[in-house]
Enzyme design. Structure first.
Site, PDB file in Angstrom:
ATOM      1  N   PHE A 260       0.605  -0.713  -0.332  1.00 19.73           N
ATOM      2  CA  PHE A 260      -0.012   0.237  -0.268  1.00 19.73           C
ATOM      3  C   PHE A 260       0.828   1.314  -0.113  1.00 19.73           C
ATOM      4  CE2 PHE A 260      -1.897   3.508   3.122  1.00 19.73           C
ATOM      5  CZ  PHE A 260      -2.292   3.737   2.113  1.00 19.73           C
ATOM      6  N   SER A 261       0.924   2.642  -0.425  1.00 14.97           N
ATOM      7  CA  SER A 261       1.016   3.377  -0.689  1.00 14.97           C
ATOM      8  C   SER A 261       2.596   3.446  -1.116  1.00 14.97           C
ATOM      9  CB  SER A 261       0.608   4.189   0.616  1.00 14.97           C
ATOM     10  OG  SER A 261       1.406   5.522   0.173  1.00 14.97           O
ATOM     11  N   SER A 262       3.628   3.525  -0.045  1.00 15.05           N
ATOM     12  CA  SER A 262       4.692   3.438  -0.030  1.00 15.05           C
ATOM     13  C   SER A 262       5.142   2.280  -0.668  1.00 15.05           C
ATOM     14  CB  SER A 262       6.085   3.835   0.705  1.00 15.05           C
ATOM     15  OG  SER A 262       6.808   3.716   0.817  1.00 15.05           O
TER      16      SER A 262
ATOM     17  N   ALA B 151       3.349  -0.100  -2.348  1.00 17.66           N
ATOM     18  CA  ALA B 151       2.864   0.076  -3.330  1.00 17.66           C
ATOM     19  C   ALA B 151       3.735   0.230  -4.695  1.00 17.66           C
ATOM     20  CB  ALA B 151       1.384   0.495  -3.874  1.00 17.66           C
TER      21      ALA B 151
ATOM     22  N   HIS C 126      -6.528   8.146  -0.937  1.00 15.75           N
ATOM     23  CA  HIS C 126      -5.509   7.707  -0.348  1.00 15.75           C
ATOM     24  C   HIS C 126      -6.061   6.391   1.204  1.00 15.75           C
ATOM     25  CE1 HIS C 126      -1.476   6.535  -1.238  1.00 15.75           C
ATOM     26  NE2 HIS C 126      -1.760   7.387   0.512  1.00 15.75           N
TER      27      HIS C 126
END
Ligand code: NAG
Length: 377
Positions: free
Chosen positions: A140-142, A144, A281
């Site tokens: 997820f996020s970083s 991802a 997000h």
């Protein structure tokens, strides 16, 4: 025979004061660890004979344990017998992001976070007789962003990946950092746009000379993401469509459920995207069963029994139980934080299992993105 082994295992667990059943374990001594990251592992009670290995990567400000308690991958591991790795990044000024910008991390065997994560995979494959052809990564996020970087730097290791709210591999190259709080946000803002060919070249250049299998990708993003803008979803699809050699065949609304649009490339087995309308997000649920189905790890139920989880027999390696037992996901959010400080902008400030700062340094304010993640925005 199995009954005897199980009874012995239960006795051992009771005698040592451990909770009954599998739990997240902290591992040390797993490799040379060039960038000082950490490793946690979840090995179910019943491990498949040659288990697949799935890596699950946290976002900035998170850690492996937070990612473990905010997702449900372990319930599938219990059923299907695969092994889960939850790495934690090197904490960077109180806010741990994965390195997705440096040449070290963007290069195969370059000595960065990517290499450390792959060392964790090798450790798990060796220790649990894992299937090296069935290694996967999601984040997820970083995490991802890192999923995409791992697919570029180690396509030989990762058979498939699933980024949630990420950016293409090498989008942060030249940004000077991977931390939205102290590095430039051009990439996160969706302002790095390239042709599919150029993105493909970035990915291929991460492991020059490699001509083998490429990582299949299932890409997820929220269409209302204001932190990692959804243009990055399109750029990521461009990158992997070029690398995998597949093109868009159709877009299908309300797939897999209301509000999502599916971007189908080829027959969807190599590359597929899901964009969720209205999701910010952290707003796109992990869809664990879809991710794991795409990986292909929900096909063979675990049959063998193992009690070899602890103690380890690998020289120099140790596994110890994490101090916090598995948390049952619930609709409660923040836990009381450390009253003596505050989190900087973009850092985590709450969510299930969060024990860090819950106050944000002004003018940032704590915003709850989902039950598992609140962020200083
Ligand atoms: C900001 O980062 C991008 C990569 O994400 C890079 O291309 C650009 O040169 C950077 N800008 C500055 C001013 O450093």
């Amino acid at each position: 025979m199995i009954g005897i082994i199980r009874a012995a295992a239960v006795f051992l667990a009771a005698g040592s004061g451990l909770v009954n059943g599998a739990s997240l374990q902290s591992v040390t001594g797993w490799g040379s660890n060039p960038s000082n990251i950490q490793m946690s592992i979840y090995v179910p009670d019943r491990v498949a004979a040659k288990p697949p290995v799935v890596v699950v990567l946290h976002g900035c400000g998170g850690n492996g344990q937070q990612m473990y308690s905010s997702s449900r991958f372990q319930t599938y591991a219990d059923q299907y017998g695969f092994v889960l790795i939850y790495p934690s990044s090197n904490s960077n000024q109180g806010m741990a992001c994965w390195d997705v910008h440096s040449a070290k991390s963007l290069t195969h065997n370059g000595g960065g976070d990517t290499q450390g994560i792959v060392q964790q995979v090798q450790y798990a494959l060796n220790k649990y007789n894992g299937d090296a052809a069935r290694v996967y990564v999601m984040g997820f996020s970083s995490g991802a962003m890192m999923t995409n970087v791992l697919a570029a730097t180690y396509p030989d290791v990762f058979e498939a990946g699933a980024p949630f709210a990420g950016v293409p591999a090498a989008c942060w190259a030249g940004a000077g950092g991977s931390n939205p709080a102290n590095s430039n946000t051009t990439c996160a803002n969706g302002q790095i746009t390239k042709s599919a060919q150029d993105w493909g070249n970035y990915a291929r250049n991460a492991y020059s000379g490699y001509n083998g299998r490429r990582t299949r990708m299932q890409v997820w993003h929220g269409a209302a993401d204001t932190l990692v803008l959804p243009q990055n979803f399109q750029e990521t699809l461009k990158q992997w469509s070029n690398v995998l050699g597949v093109s868009l065949t159709s877009t299908n609304s309300n797939n897999p459920e209301s509000g999502y649009t599916q971007y189908l490339y080829g027959d969807g087995k190599q590359l597929v995207g899901y964009l969720q309308a209205g999701a910010g997000h952290g707003g796109v649920p992990y869809h664990e069963s879809m991710v794991l189905s795409f990986f292909g790890v929900l096909t063979t139920p675990a049959t063998s029994t193992t009690v070899s989880r602890t103690p380890t027999t690998t020289p120099g390696a140790t596994t110890t139980p994490m101090t916090t037992p598995r948390t049952t996901p619930a609709m409660t959010t923040t836990t009381p934080g450390n009253p003596g400080g505050s989190q900087s902008k973009w850092g985590q400030c709450g969510g299930l299992g969060w024990t860090g700062f819950t106050a944000c340094s002004p003018p940032a304010a704590c915003s709850t993105l989902n039950p598992y993640y609140a962020q200083c925005l």
